[in-house]
Design a protein around this motif. Structure first.
Motif, PDB file in Angstrom:
ATOM      1  N   PHE A 134      42.769  37.714  38.533  1.00 17.47           N
ATOM      2  CA  PHE A 134      43.898  37.574  37.613  1.00 17.47           C
ATOM      3  C   PHE A 134      43.683  36.393  36.666  1.00 17.47           C
ATOM      4  N   LEU A 135      43.225  35.274  37.210  1.00 24.00           N
ATOM      5  CA  LEU A 135      42.982  34.099  36.377  1.00 24.00           C
ATOM      6  C   LEU A 135      41.879  34.358  35.360  1.00 24.00           C
ATOM      7  N   LEU A 136      40.828  35.045  35.782  1.00 24.36           N
ATOM      8  CA  LEU A 136      39.722  35.324  34.869  1.00 24.36           C
ATOM      9  C   LEU A 136      40.160  36.237  33.729  1.00 24.36           C
ATOM     10  N   VAL A 137      41.015  37.209  34.042  1.00 27.02           N
ATOM     11  CA  VAL A 137      41.485  38.139  33.004  1.00 27.02           C
ATOM     12  C   VAL A 137      42.471  37.443  32.071  1.00 27.02           C
ATOM     13  N   VAL A 153      38.289  35.464  30.269  1.00 24.98           N
ATOM     14  CA  VAL A 153      36.880  35.283  30.629  1.00 24.98           C
ATOM     15  C   VAL A 153      36.185  36.634  30.690  1.00 24.98           C
ATOM     16  N   PHE A 154      36.897  37.640  31.253  1.00 27.75           N
ATOM     17  CA  PHE A 154      36.397  38.999  31.315  1.00 27.75           C
ATOM     18  C   PHE A 154      37.445  39.946  30.757  1.00 27.75           C
ATOM     19  N   GLN A 158      25.844  31.351  30.687  1.00 30.01           N
ATOM     20  CA  GLN A 158      27.302  31.293  30.684  1.00 30.01           C
ATOM     21  C   GLN A 158      27.886  32.272  31.697  1.00 30.01           C
ATOM     22  N   LEU A 159      27.342  33.496  31.738  1.00 29.62           N
ATOM     23  CA  LEU A 159      27.845  34.501  32.671  1.00 29.62           C
ATOM     24  C   LEU A 159      27.613  34.063  34.116  1.00 29.62           C
ATOM     25  N   GLN A 160      26.428  33.519  34.396  1.00 31.74           N
ATOM     26  CA  GLN A 160      26.126  33.138  35.775  1.00 31.74           C
ATOM     27  C   GLN A 160      26.995  31.982  36.240  1.00 31.74           C
ATOM     28  N   ILE A 161      27.299  31.047  35.345  1.00 26.48           N
ATOM     29  CA  ILE A 161      28.197  29.943  35.699  1.00 26.48           C
ATOM     30  C   ILE A 161      29.572  30.483  36.074  1.00 26.48           C
ATOM     31  N   VAL A 162      30.042  31.452  35.304  1.00 24.54           N
ATOM     32  CA  VAL A 162      31.335  32.079  35.599  1.00 24.54           C
ATOM     33  C   VAL A 162      31.289  32.764  36.960  1.00 24.54           C
ATOM     34  N   LEU A 211      32.999  33.103  42.617  1.00 20.50           N
ATOM     35  CA  LEU A 211      32.645  33.338  44.018  1.00 20.50           C
ATOM     36  C   LEU A 211      33.166  32.215  44.903  1.00 20.50           C
ATOM     37  N   MET A 212      33.020  30.994  44.445  1.00 22.21           N
ATOM     38  CA  MET A 212      33.502  29.868  45.234  1.00 22.21           C
ATOM     39  C   MET A 212      35.026  29.882  45.339  1.00 22.21           C
ATOM     40  N   GLY A 213      35.703  30.177  44.233  1.00 22.25           N
ATOM     41  CA  GLY A 213      37.159  30.213  44.241  1.00 22.25           C
ATOM     42  C   GLY A 213      37.709  31.293  45.148  1.00 22.25           C
TER      43      GLY A 213
END
Length: 276
Positions: free
Chosen positions: A125-128, A132-133, A233-237, A242-244
């Motif tokens: 939800f946060l990414l959307v 971000v995606f 940039q994508l890999q950092i995201v 994954l950690m979150g």
């Protein structure tokens, strides 16, 4: 055009489709020699994992063969319902698998499923919301799959380790409860230990990414012709999400375990900690 891309663009009713399919499966079939090596080693070491190894590889072969065509269909759909359906299916399978790993935890599959659902849903939800995606199948489903997979592993380890520690330190926990501690206070050290053990691989992976392991998402983008900056940039995201998701899922699973680990009188549930 690669054979895999060509295969996905062909009609399964075309006879040449199955010819290409069989030819393309020669390399995966040859790679099973590595599994044979693992099976032999397991046999001589008397690990008892031979059957599970063979079953896992056979199941993976079948699942990947089917899911490739399912994803091709979903990626062409514009209805958001397909995204939600695919996501819930992944969460259900992950909850079942994590619950199986922590099989001595009552309602373990339910606890794992709810934990994974909450952790990954909040992260997604946060990414959307932060843009971000985009909320499209091509982005959301692969991203959700990575998050659910990591959350599944971490949640299963957290639940299993927490139950084991409480069983080993049962007298210590019961003493704390007798002195007036709440279940949270009495199990604080065990909860911390289980979370640290479960989350350590995720943290270590983030520390060494690019130095030891080359991330598939970043490497695939670069091989596909994308700029290194875009791939980075994508890999950092991906590492952040994954950690979150893993952290939220694992912490929530400890909270959901308390009702099944303790009675209403704030005593350890005997049935949970007497089973082998």
């Amino acid at each position: 055009m690669s054979s895999s891309v060509l295969l996905l663009s062909m009609d399964p009713s075309d006879p040449s489709f199955w010819k290409e399919f069989l030819v393309g499966m020669l390399k995966p079939a040859a790679a099973t020699s590595v599994v044979l090596m693992a099976v032999v080693l397991s046999f001589f070491q008397k690990l008892g994992l031979e059957g599970e190894m063979v079953y896992a590889i056979a199941r993976a072969f079948l699942q990947l063969s089917v899911i490739g065509f399912v994803l091709q269909f979903i990626f062409t759909q514009k209805n958001a319902g397909w995204i939600i359906l695919a996501y819930l299916f992944m969460v259900s399978v992950a909850g079942y698998t994590a619950g199986q790993r922590a099989k001595h935890v009552p309602r373990g599959k339910y606890i794992a499923g709810v934990s994974i659902l909450a952790g990954t849903a909040v992260t997604m939800f946060l990414l959307v919301v932060l843009n971000v995606f985009p909320f499209t199948p091509r982005y959301i489903i692969p991203v959700a799959g990575m998050m659910v997979g990591n959350a599944m592993t971490v949640t299963g380890v957290t639940m299993k380790k927490l139950r084991e520690d409480l069983k080993i330190q049962k007298n210590l926990v019961e003493t704390a409860l007798a002195l007036g501690a709440t279940p949270r206070q009495a199990t604080l050290q065990q909860v911390k230990r289980s979370l640290i053990i479960a989350l350590s691989p995720v943290v270590d992976n983030a520390k060494t990414v690019g130095l030891i392991s080359l991330p598939g998402a970043m490497t695939g983008l670069i091989m596909g012709g994308a700029s290194p900056l875009e791939a980075i940039q994508l890999q950092i995201v991906v590492m952040n999400m994954l950690m979150g998701a893993s952290t939220v899922s694992s912490i929530l699973s400890t909270y959901l375990c308390w009702p099944v680990f303790f009675t209403k009188a704030y005593q350890l549930e005997p049935k949970v900690f007497t089973a082998d």
